[in-house]
Design a protein around this motif. Structure first.
Motif, PDB file in Angstrom:
ATOM      1  N   SER A  21      43.904  91.520  39.115  1.00 49.07           N
ATOM      2  CA  SER A  21      42.674  91.008  39.705  1.00 49.07           C
ATOM      3  C   SER A  21      42.400  89.595  39.193  1.00 49.07           C
ATOM      4  CB  SER A  21      41.505  91.920  39.305  1.00 49.07           C
ATOM      5  OG  SER A  21      40.295  91.280  39.582  1.00 49.07           O
ATOM      6  N   ALA A  22      42.564  89.430  37.894  1.00 49.25           N
ATOM      7  CA  ALA A  22      42.232  88.126  37.292  1.00 49.25           C
ATOM      8  C   ALA A  22      43.213  87.034  37.745  1.00 49.25           C
ATOM      9  CB  ALA A  22      42.244  88.257  35.775  1.00 49.25           C
ATOM     10  N   VAL A  23      44.505  87.351  37.733  1.00 53.97           N
ATOM     11  CA  VAL A  23      45.483  86.326  38.088  1.00 53.97           C
ATOM     12  C   VAL A  23      45.559  86.206  39.605  1.00 53.97           C
ATOM     13  CG1 VAL A  23      47.912  85.691  38.010  1.00 53.97           C
ATOM     14  CG2 VAL A  23      46.859  86.803  36.043  1.00 53.97           C
ATOM     15  N   GLY A  24      45.196  85.056  40.113  1.00 54.51           N
ATOM     16  CA  GLY A  24      45.213  84.898  41.570  1.00 54.51           C
ATOM     17  C   GLY A  24      45.214  83.431  41.938  1.00 54.51           C
ATOM     18  N   LEU A  25      44.612  83.156  43.091  1.00 56.03           N
ATOM     19  CA  LEU A  25      44.566  81.759  43.530  1.00 56.03           C
ATOM     20  C   LEU A  25      43.853  80.907  42.483  1.00 56.03           C
ATOM     21  CD1 LEU A  25      43.649  82.491  47.229  1.00 56.03           C
ATOM     22  CD2 LEU A  25      45.793  81.525  46.394  1.00 56.03           C
ATOM     23  N   GLY A  26      42.939  81.526  41.767  1.00 57.48           N
ATOM     24  CA  GLY A  26      42.217  80.804  40.712  1.00 57.48           C
ATOM     25  C   GLY A  26      43.180  80.204  39.698  1.00 57.48           C
ATOM     26  N   ASN A  27      44.224  80.957  39.344  1.00 58.45           N
ATOM     27  CA  ASN A  27      45.174  80.460  38.341  1.00 58.45           C
ATOM     28  C   ASN A  27      46.163  79.477  38.934  1.00 58.45           C
ATOM     29  OD1 ASN A  27      44.295  83.282  37.920  1.00 58.45           O
ATOM     30  ND2 ASN A  27      45.238  82.959  35.943  1.00 58.45           N
ATOM     31  N   TYR A 101      36.352  84.816  52.464  1.00 57.61           N
ATOM     32  CA  TYR A 101      36.931  83.470  52.377  1.00 57.61           C
ATOM     33  C   TYR A 101      38.163  83.434  51.480  1.00 57.61           C
ATOM     34  CZ  TYR A 101      34.964  81.752  47.882  1.00 57.61           C
ATOM     35  OH  TYR A 101      34.679  81.566  46.567  1.00 57.61           O
ATOM     36  N   TYR A 102      38.197  84.358  50.501  1.00 59.61           N
ATOM     37  CA  TYR A 102      39.389  84.446  49.659  1.00 59.61           C
ATOM     38  C   TYR A 102      40.589  84.828  50.548  1.00 59.61           C
ATOM     39  CZ  TYR A 102      41.888  85.230  45.252  1.00 59.61           C
ATOM     40  OH  TYR A 102      42.754  85.133  44.195  1.00 59.61           O
ATOM     41  N   CYS A 103      40.336  85.752  51.480  1.00 57.22           N
ATOM     42  CA  CYS A 103      41.414  86.182  52.377  1.00 57.22           C
ATOM     43  C   CYS A 103      41.805  85.080  53.367  1.00 57.22           C
ATOM     44  CB  CYS A 103      41.012  87.456  53.125  1.00 57.22           C
ATOM     45  SG  CYS A 103      40.867  88.882  52.043  1.00 57.22           S
ATOM     46  N   PHE A 219      34.897  81.887  34.995  1.00 57.12           N
ATOM     47  CA  PHE A 219      34.306  82.991  35.734  1.00 57.12           C
ATOM     48  C   PHE A 219      35.170  83.422  36.886  1.00 57.12           C
ATOM     49  CE2 PHE A 219      30.624  82.452  33.513  1.00 57.12           C
ATOM     50  CZ  PHE A 219      29.824  83.546  33.782  1.00 57.12           C
ATOM     51  N   TYR A 220      35.557  82.413  37.649  1.00 58.27           N
ATOM     52  CA  TYR A 220      36.348  82.663  38.836  1.00 58.27           C
ATOM     53  C   TYR A 220      37.662  83.323  38.444  1.00 58.27           C
ATOM     54  CZ  TYR A 220      38.424  81.610  43.352  1.00 58.27           C
ATOM     55  OH  TYR A 220      39.012  81.706  44.577  1.00 58.27           O
ATOM     56  N   SER A 221      38.303  82.720  37.454  1.00 56.40           N
ATOM     57  CA  SER A 221      39.635  83.159  37.100  1.00 56.40           C
ATOM     58  C   SER A 221      39.645  84.556  36.503  1.00 56.40           C
ATOM     59  CB  SER A 221      40.258  82.158  36.124  1.00 56.40           C
ATOM     60  OG  SER A 221      41.569  82.531  35.872  1.00 56.40           O
ATOM     61  N   MET A 222      38.628  84.876  35.711  1.00 58.80           N
ATOM     62  CA  MET A 222      38.656  86.191  35.056  1.00 58.80           C
ATOM     63  C   MET A 222      37.923  87.256  35.861  1.00 58.80           C
ATOM     64  SD  MET A 222      38.775  85.407  31.079  1.00 58.80           S
ATOM     65  CE  MET A 222      40.128  84.416  30.453  1.00 58.80           C
ATOM     66  N   SER A 223      37.634  86.973  37.107  1.00 56.00           N
ATOM     67  CA  SER A 223      36.950  87.937  37.991  1.00 56.00           C
ATOM     68  C   SER A 223      35.667  88.473  37.367  1.00 56.00           C
ATOM     69  CB  SER A 223      37.857  89.135  38.307  1.00 56.00           C
ATOM     70  OG  SER A 223      39.085  88.731  38.799  1.00 56.00           O
ATOM     71  N   LEU A 224      34.884  87.580  36.787  1.00 52.58           N
ATOM     72  CA  LEU A 224      33.685  88.057  36.099  1.00 52.58           C
ATOM     73  C   LEU A 224      32.464  87.947  36.995  1.00 52.58           C
ATOM     74  CD1 LEU A 224      34.393  86.380  32.648  1.00 52.58           C
ATOM     75  CD2 LEU A 224      34.599  88.800  33.235  1.00 52.58           C
ATOM     76  N   ALA A 225      31.432  88.666  36.613  1.00 54.72           N
ATOM     77  CA  ALA A 225      30.114  88.568  37.230  1.00 54.72           C
ATOM     78  C   ALA A 225      30.085  88.867  38.720  1.00 54.72           C
ATOM     79  CB  ALA A 225      29.502  87.188  36.964  1.00 54.72           C
ATOM     80  N   MET A 226      30.896  89.772  39.166  1.00 59.73           N
ATOM     81  CA  MET A 226      30.716  90.222  40.537  1.00 59.73           C
ATOM     82  C   MET A 226      31.064  91.694  40.699  1.00 59.73           C
ATOM     83  SD  MET A 226      33.616  87.996  42.145  1.00 59.73           S
ATOM     84  CE  MET A 226      33.016  88.472  43.645  1.00 59.73           C
ATOM     85  N   GLY A 227      31.057  92.372  39.574  1.00 57.45           N
ATOM     86  CA  GLY A 227      31.231  93.818  39.647  1.00 57.45           C
ATOM     87  C   GLY A 227      32.665  94.306  39.616  1.00 57.45           C
ATOM     88  N   THR A 228      33.637  93.394  39.730  1.00 54.22           N
ATOM     89  CA  THR A 228      35.029  93.849  39.761  1.00 54.22           C
ATOM     90  C   THR A 228      35.434  94.528  38.455  1.00 54.22           C
ATOM     91  OG1 THR A 228      35.559  92.045  41.219  1.00 54.22           O
ATOM     92  CG2 THR A 228      37.396  93.070  40.128  1.00 54.22           C
ATOM     93  N   MET A 229      35.086  93.889  37.342  1.00 51.66           N
ATOM     94  CA  MET A 229      35.503  94.475  36.068  1.00 51.66           C
ATOM     95  C   MET A 229      34.698  95.744  35.759  1.00 51.66           C
ATOM     96  SD  MET A 229      38.146  93.045  34.898  1.00 51.66           S
ATOM     97  CE  MET A 229      39.129  91.710  35.560  1.00 51.66           C
TER      98      MET A 229
HETATM   99  N1  PFF Z   1      40.261  86.045  39.657  1.00 53.68           N
HETATM  100  C1  PFF Z   1      40.757  85.764  40.965  1.00 53.68           C
HETATM  101  C2  PFF Z   1      41.579  84.500  40.927  1.00 53.68           C
HETATM  102  O1  PFF Z   1      41.705  83.880  39.869  1.00 53.68           O
HETATM  103  O2  PFF Z   1      42.087  84.114  41.949  1.00 53.68           O
HETATM  104  C3  PFF Z   1      39.681  85.641  41.984  1.00 53.68           C
HETATM  105  C4  PFF Z   1      38.721  86.751  41.944  1.00 53.68           C
HETATM  106  C5  PFF Z   1      39.164  88.046  42.133  1.00 53.68           C
HETATM  107  C6  PFF Z   1      37.435  86.490  41.645  1.00 53.68           C
HETATM  108  C7  PFF Z   1      38.282  89.092  42.019  1.00 53.68           C
HETATM  109  C8  PFF Z   1      36.549  87.503  41.524  1.00 53.68           C
HETATM  110  C9  PFF Z   1      36.983  88.796  41.707  1.00 53.68           C
HETATM  111  F1  PFF Z   1      36.129  89.764  41.628  1.00 53.68           F
END
Ligand code: PFF
Length: 451
Positions: A21-27, A101-103, A219-229
């Protein structure tokens, strides 16, 4: 409501899924362009400090809330304290805004992968290729749809068989590919200059902006503050070590971001001699500059294909976690089945995402606060909602629900090694830093300051 909650089968499954989840387009896309823009080494240094302080605090809090309650964001907060259900609703709003928008960007990655696979490297390297593609109507929506369907299938299959299995295959492949491409890139003639720029901190480029940009990225990169973790925490077994797992997820995420920079920053140096313009390209660095780099590289079309494949895997494991967050919230709250919820969420994502995609083309007359649709949704979720959720989480757990909830969860498997540090971070330092991010974002959007 399901009475038996699914779970990841073991610690490795959990860590890989959360890291997925954390590693994604953000990284791979966002971190390198921010590092390039904000002075290379100095940005990395600031990011690292924030990752082990702020990132650690928020991640351990969210996972602990999820595991403690066994529920996703809305119900979890309501269970801990009725007054704070609102935080769950905000998190739900953030994840529902980000997923489409991520998709859409995921769809762009599919398109570039197909372009490289079919050997169209020269075309892809043209400036107009990217603009022509994203401003189109049918094509971006088609690739976006393909990306959403992949995501939905995995979520539909479920936690252990879908998400865990996908992560356990995709994450190791991702590491191998990243290391291989990074090694290749840094050994090209002329790349060393880029490595130096990327690694050596230039303290004269340090500013408040660097810190704030790094914090937003964290925040974005670690998928924080949106309930995912919180959702992923709710699938974590009680016997898994929480503190250790959080460190591993953070290490994974940060290492991959830094490695991504090794693929991209030195390559841009090789290609452009490190001129400011190429490095400051921003969001289009991956879609415009990288194809140019590949075009000029030996074996460029193969490396390019592997590169976009890697980005696609990373983006998929993240979009899966985003959709799972939406689905789990709805299933917990309204007791719907996974299949039905996933189907309806998919329809929502397809409609919203299609509109956002058209925001670059036929709907580009729609401007909100001077921003196009995708930028506006990115701004609302990342710069406003996520920090606000972060602040409310710290204050509610720090002062009302009390950090004991988190201590108890962590201490199920041994001593909480950094308890005092955690408490000070949670109650004081994290909320202050987060308030600064929000103020900064608002000031920037209102045009009071320029970045
Ligand atoms: N962490 C993801 C990234 O770095 O691309 C993006 C992301 C995934 C943000 C899941 C928030 C989330 F809940």
């Amino acid at each position: 409501m399901e009475n038996k909650r699914s779970s990841f089968s073991n610690t490795l499954g959990f860590v890989l899924a959360a890291a997925g989840s954390a590693v994604g387009l953000g990284n791979l896309w966002r971190f390198p362009y921010l590092a390039a823009k904000y002075g290379g080494g100095i940005f990395i240094l600031v990011y690292l400090i924030l990752a082990v302080t702020l990132g650690f605090t928020l991640m351990i809090t969210e996972i602990a809330i999820g595991r403690r309650t066994g529920l996703s964001a809305i119900n979890a907060f309501q269970k801990l304290d009725k007054r704070f259900g609102i935080i769950g609703y905000l998190a739900c709003a953030a994840s529902f805004i980000i997923t489409p928008y991520y998709c859409v960007i995921g769809g762009w990655v599919v398109k570039y992968l197909i372009t490289f696979l079919t050997g169209n490297v020269v075309a892809a390297a043209e400036e107009e290729y990217y603009n022509g593609f994203i401003t189109g109507s049918a094509e971006p929506i088609l690739w976006f749809g393909v990306f959403v369907l992949f995501t939905a299938v995995v979520v539909m299959i479920g936690v252990e068989k879908g998400i865990e299995r996908a992560s356990c295959v995709l994450m190791p492949v991702l590491i191998v590919l990243t290391v291989a491409i990074a090694l290749y890139c840094v050994t090209r003639p002329g790349a060393m200059e880029g490595v130096k720029y990327y690694l050596l901190p230039d303290f004269s480029r340090f500013s408040a902006t660097t810190v704030l940009a790094a914090m937003g990225q964290l925040f974005y990169s670690m998928s924080l503050a949106m309930g995912t973790m919180i959702t992923y925490g709710s699938y974590m077994k009680k016997e898994d070590n929480l503190e250790k797992s959080v460190r591993q997820i953070e290490l994974f995420d940060t290492a991959l971001a830094i490695l991504a920079g090794f693929m991209i920053v030195p390559s841009v140096f090789v290609f452009s001699g490190g001129n400011e313009e190429a490095l400051g390209k921003g969001p289009s660095l991956m879609f415009v500059t990288m194809p140019k780099v590949f075009e000029n590289m030996k074996f460029g079309s193969i490396i390019g294909t592997v590169f976009f494949l890697l980005v696609l895997f990373a983006a998929l494991t993240s979009s899966i976690s985003l959709m799972e967050t939406n689905v789990s919230i709805v299933c917990d709250k309204w007791g719907w089945s996974r299949k039905r919820t996933t189907a309806l969420t998919t329809v929502y994502v397809l409609i919203m995402g299609a509109v956002i995609s058209l925001g670059y083309g036929s709907l580009n007359f729609i401007r909100i606060l001077g921003m196009g649709l995708l930028d506006f949704f990115d701004f609302i979720s990342n710069s406003i909602l996520m920090p606000v959720i972060g602040i409310l989480t710290c204050i509610s757990i720090g002062f009302f629900i009390k950090p004991q909830v988190v201590y108890d969860e962590v201490e199920i498997n041994g001593e909480f090694k950094v308890k005092r540090f955690y408490t000070v971070m949670l109650k004081w330092i994290a909320p202050v830093c987060l308030i600064l991010i929000v103020l900064f974002a608002v000031a920037e959007a209102a045009g009071w300051i320029q970045v």
